[in-house]
Design a protein around this motif. Structure first.
Motif, PDB file in Angstrom:
ATOM      1  N   UNK A   1      23.032  -3.172 -27.559  1.00 12.13           N
ATOM      2  CA  UNK A   1      23.785  -3.160 -28.812  1.00 12.13           C
ATOM      3  C   UNK A   1      22.797  -3.008 -29.958  1.00 12.13           C
ATOM      4  N   UNK A   2      22.971  -1.977 -30.738  1.00 14.16           N
ATOM      5  CA  UNK A   2      22.075  -1.672 -31.850  1.00 14.16           C
ATOM      6  C   UNK A   2      20.607  -1.679 -31.417  1.00 14.16           C
ATOM      7  N   UNK A   3      20.341  -1.144 -30.259  1.00 15.30           N
ATOM      8  CA  UNK A   3      18.961  -1.028 -29.805  1.00 15.30           C
ATOM      9  C   UNK A   3      18.390  -2.277 -29.162  1.00 15.30           C
ATOM     10  N   UNK A   4      19.175  -3.344 -29.084  1.00 15.58           N
ATOM     11  CA  UNK A   4      18.673  -4.563 -28.457  1.00 15.58           C
ATOM     12  C   UNK A   4      19.384  -4.750 -27.122  1.00 15.58           C
TER      13      UNK A   4
ATOM     14  N   UNK B   1      24.498 -12.496 -32.745  1.00 15.62           N
ATOM     15  CA  UNK B   1      24.430 -12.678 -34.187  1.00 15.62           C
ATOM     16  C   UNK B   1      24.710 -11.411 -34.975  1.00 15.62           C
ATOM     17  N   UNK B   2      25.235 -10.405 -34.290  1.00 19.72           N
ATOM     18  CA  UNK B   2      25.599  -9.174 -35.000  1.00 19.72           C
ATOM     19  C   UNK B   2      27.037  -9.310 -35.479  1.00 19.72           C
ATOM     20  N   UNK B   3      27.212  -9.091 -36.754  1.00 20.60           N
ATOM     21  CA  UNK B   3      28.549  -9.280 -37.295  1.00 20.60           C
ATOM     22  C   UNK B   3      29.322  -7.967 -37.299  1.00 20.60           C
ATOM     23  N   UNK B   4      30.472  -7.992 -36.680  1.00 20.22           N
ATOM     24  CA  UNK B   4      31.381  -6.841 -36.731  1.00 20.22           C
ATOM     25  C   UNK B   4      32.634  -7.327 -37.458  1.00 20.22           C
TER      26      UNK B   4
ATOM     27  N   UNK C   1      44.880  -4.076 -32.862  1.00 20.23           N
ATOM     28  CA  UNK C   1      45.857  -3.436 -33.741  1.00 20.23           C
ATOM     29  C   UNK C   1      45.239  -2.878 -35.015  1.00 20.23           C
ATOM     30  N   UNK C   2      44.209  -3.541 -35.542  1.00 24.63           N
ATOM     31  CA  UNK C   2      43.768  -3.175 -36.894  1.00 24.63           C
ATOM     32  C   UNK C   2      42.684  -2.111 -36.896  1.00 24.63           C
ATOM     33  N   UNK C   3      41.929  -1.981 -35.839  1.00 24.34           N
ATOM     34  CA  UNK C   3      40.857  -0.997 -35.683  1.00 24.34           C
ATOM     35  C   UNK C   3      39.697  -1.194 -36.660  1.00 24.34           C
ATOM     36  N   UNK C   4      39.622  -2.333 -37.309  1.00 21.93           N
ATOM     37  CA  UNK C   4      38.520  -2.564 -38.232  1.00 21.93           C
ATOM     38  C   UNK C   4      37.219  -2.785 -37.451  1.00 21.93           C
ATOM     39  N   UNK C   5      37.345  -3.257 -36.229  1.00 20.87           N
ATOM     40  CA  UNK C   5      36.172  -3.643 -35.447  1.00 20.87           C
ATOM     41  C   UNK C   5      35.578  -2.487 -34.661  1.00 20.87           C
ATOM     42  N   UNK C   6      35.892  -1.249 -35.026  1.00 23.35           N
ATOM     43  CA  UNK C   6      35.407  -0.119 -34.230  1.00 23.35           C
ATOM     44  C   UNK C   6      33.875  -0.067 -34.163  1.00 23.35           C
ATOM     45  N   UNK C   7      33.392   0.397 -33.012  1.00 27.18           N
ATOM     46  CA  UNK C   7      31.965   0.613 -32.807  1.00 27.18           C
ATOM     47  C   UNK C   7      31.790   1.975 -32.146  1.00 27.18           C
TER      48      UNK C   7
ATOM     49  N   UNK D   1      25.737   1.804 -24.249  1.00 23.31           N
ATOM     50  CA  UNK D   1      24.949   1.835 -25.480  1.00 23.31           C
ATOM     51  C   UNK D   1      25.902   1.791 -26.666  1.00 23.31           C
ATOM     52  N   UNK D   2      25.758   0.763 -27.482  1.00 25.08           N
ATOM     53  CA  UNK D   2      26.703   0.542 -28.572  1.00 25.08           C
ATOM     54  C   UNK D   2      25.972   0.567 -29.910  1.00 25.08           C
ATOM     55  N   UNK D   3      26.568   1.220 -30.871  1.00 27.33           N
ATOM     56  CA  UNK D   3      26.061   1.145 -32.235  1.00 27.33           C
ATOM     57  C   UNK D   3      27.147   0.511 -33.095  1.00 27.33           C
ATOM     58  N   UNK D   4      26.807  -0.569 -33.769  1.00 32.63           N
ATOM     59  CA  UNK D   4      27.855  -1.251 -34.528  1.00 32.63           C
ATOM     60  C   UNK D   4      27.836  -0.868 -35.998  1.00 32.63           C
ATOM     61  N   UNK D   5      26.789  -0.195 -36.423  1.00 33.74           N
ATOM     62  CA  UNK D   5      26.698   0.044 -37.859  1.00 33.74           C
ATOM     63  C   UNK D   5      26.145   1.428 -38.177  1.00 33.74           C
ATOM     64  N   UNK D   6      26.516   2.404 -37.368  1.00 37.37           N
ATOM     65  CA  UNK D   6      26.017   3.755 -37.622  1.00 37.37           C
ATOM     66  C   UNK D   6      26.786   4.368 -38.791  1.00 37.37           C
ATOM     67  N   UNK D   7      26.336   5.511 -39.242  1.00 36.98           N
ATOM     68  CA  UNK D   7      27.008   6.187 -40.356  1.00 36.98           C
ATOM     69  C   UNK D   7      28.461   6.490 -40.022  1.00 36.98           C
TER      70      UNK D   7
END
Ligand code: SF4
Ligand code: FES
Ligand code: FES
Lengths: 202, 221
Positions: B6-9, B27-30, B44-50, B73-79
């Motif tokens: 996740x995010x390279x870790x 400790x990664x906040x989504x 339902x809300x799709x705010x938590x997309x990664x 492999x997950x990116x939580x904060x990409x563009x």
């Protein structure tokens, strides 16, 4: 005020309220029943109970039960939903949610014949609005309404997937394609004649 | 145990954990709206997309319902994630412009204008109240009624259900904090919070700080 008193306070109000307003289910009695007289209501109740009884207490049969009640009574009265909920031990809201979700179910009494006019894009450009107007004029009702003699209910849909046949009118599951204003009259007449014949036969 | 990045870790989590929970552990906040640790995930809300990266391609998925898999492999904060999330929050905001939670979330993401037509529906259909009533209170008094654009949260026949114990949980959990309160058109009102509680104290010079006052909130000035 500390939290202890707050807690007692709210408990007090809660208990008080329980005593003051015993849940009165009777005031939510279905409005259809009031109009229809108690005999029809009893008759309806019996039929509902018979249908529900057939299925036992399995939750999976919810939709089948509702379908059977719908086709027997042409609608789902409130007492029916309550009976179904208690029989299948489901929360009432779940039964209500399913009943309002599917278009096949109706909580309002529906007529014997369901007239469905397609207003999808293809039918629209081929003149569906005029067909709808003609049906409205002939039956004297708006979409979603039922004639007073409980014979016809008028509804609209958005595309039935038979666009090549548009404009389409579906009556009781029978597709009448390439509707013209004159044809509306013919088709409705035909149905009226058929029901009359059935009635005299009985 | 499955190992994912996740995010390279790199991290190891138990099988069956969702990506959201795995990230939380690290400790990664989504940001989330319809997720609640005590309730079943709903998505339902799709705010938590990664962003889930698969070779050269990637897809966007809701992390609260996405099970962690081996070598994911997950990116939580990409563009891509940030851009899409912004649009999602903007859309939600267009349907609930008065929600404090949504406004805060939007502000954090740098949204300062809603480009969509605002239609205040007072509910984002996140299903939190429905799940709370069902799963935590074991009551099942409220639920979704209708479908499509007319879908809404309601009680059966719009009367207070027999199962309702006036716990007020639906009001409490709602990120929009208004819809579940149907006191106006129910016989008794659904949560009954307003009837149960003693009047709320406010400071004489209330600035509407929206913090609760009294025993657990801030001091009365
Ligand atoms: S009323 Fe509130 S908690 Fe319930 S679905 Fe709507 S936004 Fe979610
Ligand atoms: S638009 Fe009428 S059937 Fe497709
Ligand atoms: S929190 Fe995951 S979809 Fe709402």
């Amino acid at each position: 005020m500390n939290s202890q008193t707050l807690y007692h306070y709210s408990l007090y109000y809660w208990v008080k309220q329980l005593h003051q307003s015993p849940l009165d289910v009777s005031n939510s009695l279905c409005w259809e029943g009031v109009e229809k007289g108690s005999q029809t209501l009893d008759n309806e109740r019996e039929r509902v109970e018979a249908i529900v009884g057939e299925y036992g207490a399995s939750r999976d049969s919810l939709i089948s039960v509702l379908q059977d009640i719908q086709s027997a009574l042409h609608y789902l009265p409130e007492h029916a939903l309550r009976t179904v909920a208690s029989q299948l031990s489901l929360p009432l809201i779940q039964v209500y949610g399913v009943a309002t979700f599917f278009k096949a179910f109706s909580l309002k009494p529906r007529g014997e014949h369901i007239v469905n006019v397609c207003l999808g894009t293809a039918c629209h450009v081929r003149g569906a609005p005029a067909v709808l107007d003609e049906v409205k004029r002939r039956l004297g009702i708006e979409p979603g309404e039922t004639t007073e003699d409980m014979k016809f209910t008028l509804e609209t849909v958005n595309c039935l997937g038979a666009c090549a046949l548009g404009p389409i009118v579906v009556i009781d599951g029978n597709y009448h394609g390439q509707m013209l204003l004159g044809k509306v009259k013919k088709v409705l007449r035909e149905i009226e004649r058929r029901t009359q014949r059935d009635e005299t036969h009985e | 145990m499955v190992e994912l990045t996740i995010d390279g870790i790199k991290t190891k989590v138990l099988e069956g954990t969702t990506v959201l929970e795995a990230a939380k552990e690290m400790g990664i906040v989504i940001p989330t709206l319809c997720y609640h640790p005590g309730l079943s995930p709903y998505g339902a809300c799709r705010v938590c997309i990664v962003e889930v990266v698969k070779g050269n391609r990637s897809s966007l998925e809701a992390s609260c319902t996405l099970p962690a898999e081996q070598a994911q492999v997950i990116l939580t904060n990409s563009d891509k994630v940030r851009k899409t999330r912004k649009v999602i929050v903007e859309l939600l905001l267009a349907s609930c412009p008065n929600s404090k939670t949504l406004q805060d979330m939007a502000a954090n993401m740098g949204i300062n204008k809603v480009r969509f037509k605002i239609k205040d529906r007072g509910c984002i259909l996140c299903g939190l109240c429905v799940r709370y009533c069902n799963e935590q209170m074991k009551s099942g008094g409220i639920g979704f009624v209708g479908r499509g654009t007319s879908r809404r949260v309601a009680t059966a026949f719009d009367v207070t259900p027999e199962e309702c114990r006036n716990c007020g949980g639906c009001e409490w959990i709602c990120p929009v904090c208004e819809r579940a309160c149907t006191a106006g058109n129910l016989i008794d009102g659904l949560c009954g919070g307003c009837q149960n509680l003693v009047p709320v104290e406010t400071c004489p010079i209330c600035t509407g700080c929206s913090e609760s006052v009294g025993p657990h909130g801030h001091k009365v000035y």
